[in-house]
Design a protein around this motif. Sequence first.
Motif, PDB file in Angstrom:
ATOM      1  N   THR A  98      20.568   6.541 -25.977  1.00  8.52           N
ATOM      2  CA  THR A  98      21.820   6.118 -25.349  1.00  8.52           C
ATOM      3  C   THR A  98      22.985   7.011 -25.771  1.00  8.52           C
ATOM      4  N   LEU A  99      23.068   7.294 -27.058  1.00  3.40           N
ATOM      5  CA  LEU A  99      24.160   8.127 -27.546  1.00  3.40           C
ATOM      6  C   LEU A  99      24.069   9.554 -26.980  1.00  3.40           C
ATOM      7  N   GLU A 100      22.851  10.056 -26.781  1.00  2.00           N
ATOM      8  CA  GLU A 100      22.683  11.366 -26.143  1.00  2.00           C
ATOM      9  C   GLU A 100      23.162  11.320 -24.692  1.00  2.00           C
ATOM     10  N   ARG A 101      22.815  10.226 -24.025  1.00  2.79           N
ATOM     11  CA  ARG A 101      23.222  10.075 -22.621  1.00  2.79           C
ATOM     12  C   ARG A 101      24.742   9.927 -22.506  1.00  2.79           C
ATOM     13  N   VAL A 102      25.325   9.181 -23.437  1.00  4.97           N
ATOM     14  CA  VAL A 102      26.783   9.018 -23.445  1.00  4.97           C
ATOM     15  C   VAL A 102      27.455  10.372 -23.619  1.00  4.97           C
ATOM     16  N   GLN A 103      26.941  11.191 -24.538  1.00  7.90           N
ATOM     17  CA  GLN A 103      27.518  12.511 -24.776  1.00  7.90           C
ATOM     18  C   GLN A 103      27.458  13.374 -23.516  1.00  7.90           C
ATOM     19  N   SER A 104      26.325  13.319 -22.824  1.00  6.84           N
ATOM     20  CA  SER A 104      26.195  14.111 -21.597  1.00  6.84           C
ATOM     21  C   SER A 104      27.108  13.584 -20.498  1.00  6.84           C
ATOM     22  N   ALA A 172      26.122  -3.935 -20.073  1.00  8.49           N
ATOM     23  CA  ALA A 172      27.499  -4.421 -19.864  1.00  8.49           C
ATOM     24  C   ALA A 172      28.493  -3.633 -20.714  1.00  8.49           C
ATOM     25  N   THR A 173      28.135  -3.390 -21.974  1.00  4.08           N
ATOM     26  CA  THR A 173      29.020  -2.640 -22.866  1.00  4.08           C
ATOM     27  C   THR A 173      29.177  -1.203 -22.393  1.00  4.08           C
ATOM     28  N   TRP A 174      28.071  -0.594 -22.044  1.00  9.49           N
ATOM     29  CA  TRP A 174      28.062   0.803 -21.600  1.00  9.49           C
ATOM     30  C   TRP A 174      28.926   0.982 -20.357  1.00  9.49           C
ATOM     31  N   ASP A 175      28.700   0.120 -19.359  1.00  8.53           N
ATOM     32  CA  ASP A 175      29.487   0.201 -18.122  1.00  8.53           C
ATOM     33  C   ASP A 175      30.978   0.005 -18.403  1.00  8.53           C
ATOM     34  N   ASN A 190      31.928   7.840 -27.370  1.00 10.46           N
ATOM     35  CA  ASN A 190      30.946   7.948 -28.448  1.00 10.46           C
ATOM     36  C   ASN A 190      31.235   6.965 -29.579  1.00 10.46           C
ATOM     37  N   THR A 191      32.488   6.929 -30.000  1.00 11.18           N
ATOM     38  CA  THR A 191      32.873   6.049 -31.105  1.00 11.18           C
ATOM     39  C   THR A 191      32.678   4.586 -30.742  1.00 11.18           C
ATOM     40  N   ALA A 192      33.048   4.222 -29.509  1.00  8.69           N
ATOM     41  CA  ALA A 192      32.922   2.828 -29.073  1.00  8.69           C
ATOM     42  C   ALA A 192      31.455   2.399 -28.990  1.00  8.69           C
ATOM     43  N   MET A 193      30.591   3.266 -28.432  1.00  9.31           N
ATOM     44  CA  MET A 193      29.169   2.920 -28.337  1.00  9.31           C
ATOM     45  C   MET A 193      28.531   2.857 -29.718  1.00  9.31           C
ATOM     46  N   GLN A 194      28.927   3.766 -30.592  1.00 12.43           N
ATOM     47  CA  GLN A 194      28.411   3.737 -31.967  1.00 12.43           C
ATOM     48  C   GLN A 194      28.812   2.436 -32.651  1.00 12.43           C
ATOM     49  N   ALA A 195      30.042   1.995 -32.415  1.00 14.78           N
ATOM     50  CA  ALA A 195      30.523   0.747 -33.006  1.00 14.78           C
ATOM     51  C   ALA A 195      29.723  -0.446 -32.483  1.00 14.78           C
TER      52      ALA A 195
END
Length: 207
Positions: A98-104, A172-175, A190-195
Motif C-alpha cells: 500500500t505504501l508503495e502504491r501511495v508513493q506512486s 475508506a482511509t486511502w480514498d 505517505n505520513t497519513a497512511m503510515q499513521a
Amino acid sequence: MTDPKPSRVRGPYAKSAQRASDILDAATTVFATHGYTGGSLRDIARQLDLSLTSIVHHFGTKYELLEAVLERADQTTNGNQEFDFDAACTERGVVAATLERVQSSLERPELLRLFAILAAESSAPTHAAHDWFVTRYRRKIEDLTQAFAFDQQQGRIHEDRDPQMLSRLLIATWDGIQLQWLIDPSHDMNTAMQAFFNWKMPEAVEN
C-alpha cells in the motif's frame, strides 16, 4: 542459418495502437476535469484534433471509452506503467504494498482525480459507471481480505483481527486521504497512511 530477428509492430497496427493510447490519455484528462456527464466525445476529439468518427472507430461508445480509461487507470501507476499490487501484497505484505502504491500515486494526480470525480458521480444508480464501481469495490474488498488473511498466516498481522473489516477501513482511509491531497497537496499522503497503519495494525509495520 541464423534465426530471423523478431519483427517490431509497424505500419497501421502500430499507428492504431498509438492512436488508441492517445485517445485514452485525452479521455482521462476530459473525464478527470469534467466528469463523465460533463465530458463529451467531441471534447476528446477536439483535444486531439480528430474527427468524432475516429474516436468511435476505436472505442465504439462513450461508455466503452470510459470503461477502458478506468481499467487502465486501475492497473497502472501513471497510466502506462503496470503495478502488480496483488504480487506486492504476497511478497511484502499489505502495508508495504500500500505504501508503495501511495508513493506512486504522487506521480498521477490526474488519475486519482478521475477516480474521485467518477466515484462520486457513480453513486447515483443511474450513472453509466455505477455497476463498474460497485464491482470494483467488491473486488477490492475481496482481494484485500484475502491478502490480509495471508498476512495473518505469515505472522505479519495478529490473528484476532478481522481481515474484511481491515479491508473496508483501509479502502475508506486511502480514498479519503487521496481526496484531501487532491484538494490540498500540502497534505502528506505517505505520513497519513503510515499513521493509519501505526494506529490500526502496528505489528504489520514492525514486520
